[in-house]
Scaffold this motif. Structure first.
Motif, PDB file in Angstrom:
ATOM      1  N   LYS A 224      -3.124  63.070  33.218  1.00 38.23           N
ATOM      2  CA  LYS A 224      -4.021  63.505  34.283  1.00 38.23           C
ATOM      3  C   LYS A 224      -4.899  62.372  34.804  1.00 38.23           C
ATOM      4  CE  LYS A 224      -4.210  68.270  32.593  1.00 38.23           C
ATOM      5  NZ  LYS A 224      -5.079  69.361  32.075  1.00 38.23           N
ATOM      6  N   ILE A 225      -4.630  61.164  34.346  1.00 38.01           N
ATOM      7  CA  ILE A 225      -5.388  60.011  34.832  1.00 38.01           C
ATOM      8  C   ILE A 225      -5.133  59.827  36.328  1.00 38.01           C
ATOM      9  CG2 ILE A 225      -5.517  57.481  34.750  1.00 38.01           C
ATOM     10  CD1 ILE A 225      -5.103  57.637  31.759  1.00 38.01           C
ATOM     11  N   THR A 226      -6.216  59.700  37.104  1.00 42.61           N
ATOM     12  CA  THR A 226      -6.093  59.494  38.540  1.00 42.61           C
ATOM     13  C   THR A 226      -6.532  58.086  38.961  1.00 42.61           C
ATOM     14  OG1 THR A 226      -8.309  60.427  38.904  1.00 42.61           O
ATOM     15  CG2 THR A 226      -6.440  61.942  39.043  1.00 42.61           C
ATOM     16  N   THR A 227      -7.222  57.372  38.053  1.00 35.46           N
ATOM     17  CA  THR A 227      -7.707  56.026  38.375  1.00 35.46           C
ATOM     18  C   THR A 227      -7.271  55.032  37.308  1.00 35.46           C
ATOM     19  OG1 THR A 227      -9.667  56.862  39.537  1.00 35.46           O
ATOM     20  CG2 THR A 227      -9.745  54.586  38.756  1.00 35.46           C
ATOM     21  N   ILE A 228      -6.562  53.982  37.717  1.00 26.90           N
ATOM     22  CA  ILE A 228      -6.227  52.867  36.846  1.00 26.90           C
ATOM     23  C   ILE A 228      -6.856  51.622  37.455  1.00 26.90           C
ATOM     24  CG2 ILE A 228      -4.404  51.444  35.851  1.00 26.90           C
ATOM     25  CD1 ILE A 228      -2.531  53.796  35.975  1.00 26.90           C
ATOM     26  N   CYS A 249       1.361  58.708  34.862  1.00 26.88           N
ATOM     27  CA  CYS A 249       0.435  59.560  35.611  1.00 26.88           C
ATOM     28  C   CYS A 249       1.182  60.559  36.487  1.00 26.88           C
ATOM     29  CB  CYS A 249      -0.485  58.709  36.476  1.00 26.88           C
ATOM     30  SG  CYS A 249      -1.454  57.520  35.533  1.00 26.88           S
ATOM     31  N   ALA A 250       0.590  61.728  36.633  1.00 26.56           N
ATOM     32  CA  ALA A 250       1.169  62.760  37.489  1.00 26.56           C
ATOM     33  C   ALA A 250       0.755  62.572  38.940  1.00 26.56           C
ATOM     34  CB  ALA A 250       0.753  64.149  36.995  1.00 26.56           C
ATOM     35  N   ASN A 251      -0.527  62.252  39.162  1.00 28.29           N
ATOM     36  CA  ASN A 251      -1.042  62.097  40.522  1.00 28.29           C
ATOM     37  C   ASN A 251      -2.055  60.954  40.552  1.00 28.29           C
ATOM     38  OD1 ASN A 251       0.118  64.565  42.030  1.00 28.29           O
ATOM     39  ND2 ASN A 251      -0.814  65.490  40.210  1.00 28.29           N
ATOM     40  N   LEU A 252      -1.544  59.749  40.649  1.00 27.52           N
ATOM     41  CA  LEU A 252      -2.415  58.579  40.672  1.00 27.52           C
ATOM     42  C   LEU A 252      -3.065  58.450  42.048  1.00 27.52           C
ATOM     43  CD1 LEU A 252      -3.380  56.136  39.018  1.00 27.52           C
ATOM     44  CD2 LEU A 252      -1.451  54.853  39.955  1.00 27.52           C
ATOM     45  N   GLU A 253      -4.402  58.270  42.057  1.00 28.30           N
ATOM     46  CA  GLU A 253      -5.139  58.190  43.315  1.00 28.30           C
ATOM     47  C   GLU A 253      -5.681  56.786  43.589  1.00 28.30           C
ATOM     48  OE1 GLU A 253      -8.177  61.148  43.306  1.00 28.30           O
ATOM     49  OE2 GLU A 253      -6.775  62.826  43.091  1.00 28.30           O
ATOM     50  N   ILE A 254      -6.067  56.063  42.546  1.00 28.77           N
ATOM     51  CA  ILE A 254      -6.659  54.738  42.716  1.00 28.77           C
ATOM     52  C   ILE A 254      -5.974  53.766  41.763  1.00 28.77           C
ATOM     53  CG2 ILE A 254      -8.769  53.370  42.548  1.00 28.77           C
ATOM     54  CD1 ILE A 254     -10.362  55.927  43.099  1.00 28.77           C
ATOM     55  N   PHE A 255      -5.486  52.656  42.310  1.00 34.49           N
ATOM     56  CA  PHE A 255      -4.869  51.630  41.474  1.00 34.49           C
ATOM     57  C   PHE A 255      -5.413  50.272  41.881  1.00 34.49           C
ATOM     58  CE2 PHE A 255      -1.543  48.533  40.350  1.00 34.49           C
ATOM     59  CZ  PHE A 255      -1.424  48.809  38.998  1.00 34.49           C
ATOM     60  N   ARG A 285       3.389  58.098  46.158  1.00 34.67           N
ATOM     61  CA  ARG A 285       3.140  57.993  47.593  1.00 34.67           C
ATOM     62  C   ARG A 285       2.483  59.257  48.151  1.00 34.67           C
ATOM     63  NH1 ARG A 285       8.339  58.820  46.441  1.00 34.67           N
ATOM     64  NH2 ARG A 285       9.555  60.414  47.527  1.00 34.67           N
ATOM     65  N   HIS A 286       2.588  60.356  47.416  1.00 37.14           N
ATOM     66  CA  HIS A 286       1.979  61.618  47.850  1.00 37.14           C
ATOM     67  C   HIS A 286       0.506  61.715  47.483  1.00 37.14           C
ATOM     68  CE1 HIS A 286       2.885  62.165  43.611  1.00 37.14           C
ATOM     69  NE2 HIS A 286       2.041  63.168  43.580  1.00 37.14           N
ATOM     70  N   SER A 287       0.004  60.831  46.591  1.00 32.82           N
ATOM     71  CA  SER A 287      -1.354  60.989  46.078  1.00 32.82           C
ATOM     72  C   SER A 287      -2.218  59.737  46.164  1.00 32.82           C
ATOM     73  CB  SER A 287      -1.309  61.448  44.612  1.00 32.82           C
ATOM     74  OG  SER A 287      -0.623  60.490  43.805  1.00 32.82           O
ATOM     75  N   LEU A 288      -1.618  58.547  46.252  1.00 31.73           N
ATOM     76  CA  LEU A 288      -2.386  57.302  46.185  1.00 31.73           C
ATOM     77  C   LEU A 288      -3.322  57.170  47.386  1.00 31.73           C
ATOM     78  CD1 LEU A 288      -2.565  54.818  44.284  1.00 31.73           C
ATOM     79  CD2 LEU A 288      -1.108  53.618  45.925  1.00 31.73           C
ATOM     80  N   ARG A 289      -4.624  56.986  47.102  1.00 33.17           N
ATOM     81  CA  ARG A 289      -5.636  56.870  48.157  1.00 33.17           C
ATOM     82  C   ARG A 289      -6.175  55.451  48.310  1.00 33.17           C
ATOM     83  NH1 ARG A 289     -10.095  58.796  47.341  1.00 33.17           N
ATOM     84  NH2 ARG A 289     -10.034  59.455  45.166  1.00 33.17           N
ATOM     85  N   GLU A 290      -6.251  54.703  47.203  1.00 32.20           N
ATOM     86  CA  GLU A 290      -6.784  53.347  47.246  1.00 32.20           C
ATOM     87  C   GLU A 290      -5.861  52.418  46.462  1.00 32.20           C
ATOM     88  OE1 GLU A 290     -10.833  53.205  45.882  1.00 32.20           O
ATOM     89  OE2 GLU A 290     -11.392  55.040  46.950  1.00 32.20           O
ATOM     90  N   LEU A 291      -5.483  51.314  47.095  1.00 32.83           N
ATOM     91  CA  LEU A 291      -4.627  50.327  46.446  1.00 32.83           C
ATOM     92  C   LEU A 291      -5.232  48.938  46.639  1.00 32.83           C
ATOM     93  CD1 LEU A 291      -2.090  49.285  45.040  1.00 32.83           C
ATOM     94  CD2 LEU A 291      -0.888  49.381  47.250  1.00 32.83           C
ATOM     95  N   HIS A 322       1.103  58.793  52.621  1.00 31.81           N
ATOM     96  CA  HIS A 322       0.339  59.520  53.636  1.00 31.81           C
ATOM     97  C   HIS A 322      -1.107  59.801  53.249  1.00 31.81           C
ATOM     98  CE1 HIS A 322       3.986  59.887  55.893  1.00 31.81           C
ATOM     99  NE2 HIS A 322       4.586  60.607  54.965  1.00 31.81           N
ATOM    100  N   GLN A 323      -1.477  59.549  51.999  1.00 35.65           N
ATOM    101  CA  GLN A 323      -2.861  59.743  51.576  1.00 35.65           C
ATOM    102  C   GLN A 323      -3.629  58.419  51.491  1.00 35.65           C
ATOM    103  OE1 GLN A 323      -4.163  62.797  51.245  1.00 35.65           O
ATOM    104  NE2 GLN A 323      -2.133  63.577  51.790  1.00 35.65           N
ATOM    105  N   LEU A 324      -2.966  57.307  51.738  1.00 33.48           N
ATOM    106  CA  LEU A 324      -3.579  55.996  51.546  1.00 33.48           C
ATOM    107  C   LEU A 324      -4.704  55.763  52.553  1.00 33.48           C
ATOM    108  CD1 LEU A 324      -3.258  53.526  49.694  1.00 33.48           C
ATOM    109  CD2 LEU A 324      -1.861  52.477  51.493  1.00 33.48           C
ATOM    110  N   ARG A 325      -5.907  55.510  52.024  1.00 31.45           N
ATOM    111  CA  ARG A 325      -7.083  55.261  52.869  1.00 31.45           C
ATOM    112  C   ARG A 325      -7.517  53.803  52.825  1.00 31.45           C
ATOM    113  NH1 ARG A 325      -5.457  59.641  53.781  1.00 31.45           N
ATOM    114  NH2 ARG A 325      -6.615  61.583  54.004  1.00 31.45           N
ATOM    115  N   GLU A 326      -7.388  53.162  51.669  1.00 35.76           N
ATOM    116  CA  GLU A 326      -7.847  51.779  51.500  1.00 35.76           C
ATOM    117  C   GLU A 326      -6.720  50.919  50.959  1.00 35.76           C
ATOM    118  OE1 GLU A 326     -10.752  49.270  48.484  1.00 35.76           O
ATOM    119  OE2 GLU A 326     -11.455  51.216  49.208  1.00 35.76           O
ATOM    120  N   LEU A 327      -6.545  49.740  51.581  1.00 32.65           N
ATOM    121  CA  LEU A 327      -5.512  48.805  51.145  1.00 32.65           C
ATOM    122  C   LEU A 327      -6.083  47.392  51.165  1.00 32.65           C
ATOM    123  CD1 LEU A 327      -2.591  48.064  50.380  1.00 32.65           C
ATOM    124  CD2 LEU A 327      -2.070  47.972  52.838  1.00 32.65           C
ATOM    125  N   GLN A 328      -6.096  46.740  49.982  1.00 32.14           N
ATOM    126  CA  GLN A 328      -6.492  45.347  49.868  1.00 32.14           C
ATOM    127  C   GLN A 328      -5.370  44.612  49.160  1.00 32.14           C
ATOM    128  OE1 GLN A 328     -10.610  44.399  48.951  1.00 32.14           O
ATOM    129  NE2 GLN A 328     -11.116  46.581  48.805  1.00 32.14           N
TER     130      GLN A 328
END
Length: 443
Positions: A224-228, A249-255, A285-291, A322-328
């Motif tokens: 259930k980890i969403t942030t790495i 992870c099932a739904n990674l949001e921040i990496f 790709r369905h859950s990642l918001r920040e990379l 489609h959920q990606l908000r931040e990319l660095q």
């Protein structure tokens, strides 16, 4: 004399920050001991020589262990406590659910009797049932991480598994000559309440197929980890793209991953392999918001990585994220330069319409025309990218401000080159600027 309400005492104690001062509250009277004990032990910071005394205190007062919610531990390898030497272990082993006859734990039990702080940390973790966050600088661990894996797999102790309430784990080192093996930290990804993992000084080895992930004890896609966050100021080297962590992870949001070519000091040096990160992240790709991928880490090839023949230097399209908000990310990585000096794709082809913040890192002077061309095309497609609020360029080269220690600035020539982009952004209501945070080179 007016007797204050206990709630008022607790509010006042919020302004006492020193741990020793908090502990002194327990010595005033029995009422204060009962009132403040959970408060005093809610956050505990330990050095290696304090691990055994805390375990002893928990054994004497069972209220202490359940009170600890946040545990910070730091130690140096080989530090032993004379207090633990010769202690009777039999009753302790029964409490932990094992026995003196369990030969698989003989080495660990001998270390307990010798007073090894690392061995006693296992006992401490088994005693803090409700801990929610752990912050550990323990790179010399010879017992704790291997034992943690055995415990979670059910191969050690008969008691209920530890760390069932742990939500945040931070494992790092401030010594550039030490490291953690990624496989030793995988058990954290099997804990049921974990939501965030932070790491520094983590390395992967090429001891097997670099493209085949190792599943955790609970299986892939179950954590259930969403942030790495494997970034910050600590060196990491993921020659397999940290795929084991990501696939767990099932739904990674921040990496967040920042690379250091040093894997093992003086022995192994490996370049970053972006394609392996992309392949692992694609499943999210369905859950990642920040990379944030190596936007502050080491970007130059050192030429020692003979195993990387170019197969893993590429990247892939983020259009389906489609959920990606931040990319660095480095400009050359995103545009898939590979071993050539020309991009294989353009920004408008590979970026998702959901993007709000884009940071193009390590833009070399010789690629400024390409960067400007791609940004211009991106800004011309406002209908395709309606959510863009901020664009940043991180120049590879900056100049030192004379007379000011540690301060740098973007050269005037670079600012002038990007002036047209800044003007377009102002017209569109987009914030544009330069970023100098992290690794850079001087003119």
């Amino acid at each position: 004399m007016t007797v204050l309400n206990n709630d008022i005492f607790l509010l006042i104690s919020e302004h006492i920050y020193d741990q020793q001062d908090k502990t002194r509250l327990l010595l005033v009277c029995r009422d204060w001991y009962s009132l403040f004990l959970p408060k005093v032990y809610r956050r505990v910071s330990l050095k290696s020589d304090q691990i055994y005394p805390l375990v002893r205190s928990i054994q004497k007062n069972p209220r202490i262990g359940p009170s600890i919610r946040h545990l910070w531990v730091e130690w140096e390898g080989g530090h032993d406590s004379d207090e633990g030497a010769g202690i009777e272990i039999d009753e302790l082993l029964k409490t932990l659910g094992t026995s003196e006859s369990d030969e698989s734990l003989d080495e660990w039990k001998a270390a307990l009797r010798f007073g090894c702080a690392d061995a006693w940390l296992v006992v401490l973790v088994l005693s803090v049932e409700f801990v929610k966050s752990m912050d550990m600088n323990a790179s010399y661990s010879g017992y704790f991480f291997p034992m943690l894996g055995q415990i979670i797999k059910g191969n050690a102790f008969g008691s209920k598994p530890p760390l069932q309430h742990l939500e945040i784990a931070s494992v790092w080192t401030d010594d550039m000559k030490t490291h953690y093996m990624a496989n030793d930290l995988l058990p954290f990804f099997s804990l049921p309440a974990m939501r965030e993992f932070n790491g520094g000084g983590i390395c992967e080895f090429e001891d097997d197929n670099s493209e085949e992930p190792v599943v955790t004890v609970s299986g892939p896609g179950t954590s259930k980890i969403t942030t790495i966050n494997i970034g910050g100021h600590h060196s990491n080297n993921g020659c397999k793209g940290m795929a084991d962590f990501i696939h767990s992870c099932a739904n990674l949001e921040i990496f967040d991953y920042q690379h250091d070519n040093k894997a093992i000091w003086g022995e192994i040096y490996l370049d970053i392999r972006p394609l392996l990160f992309y392949r692992a992240l694609y499943s999210h790709r369905h859950s990642l918001r920040e990379l944030r991928l190596n936007n502050q880490g080491e970007d130059e090839s050192i030429g020692f990585d003979e195993g990387n023949d170019g197969r893993w230097n590429g990247f892939g399209s983020l259009a389906e994220f489609h959920q990606l908000r931040e990319l660095q990310i480095p400009f050359c990585t995103l545009l898939q330069f590979g071993t050539t000096n020309q991009p294989r794709v353009s920004l408008v082809e590979i970026l998702p319409s959901s993007l709000e913040y884009l940071n193009l890192s390590y833009c070399d002077d010789e690629n400024f025309d390409l960067v400007i061309k791609n940004l211009s095309a991106l800004l011309a497609r406002r209908e395709q990218f309606p959510n863009i609020k901020k664009l940043e360029v991180k120049p590879l080269f900056v100049e030192r401000i004379q007379g000011v220690l540690g301060e740098f600035r973007v050269p005037a020539s670079t600012q002038q080159r990007f002036a047209p982009i800044g003007m377009i952004c102002r017209e569109l209501g987009i914030d544009f600027g330069f970023n100098m945070h992290g690794t850079h080179r001087l003119l």
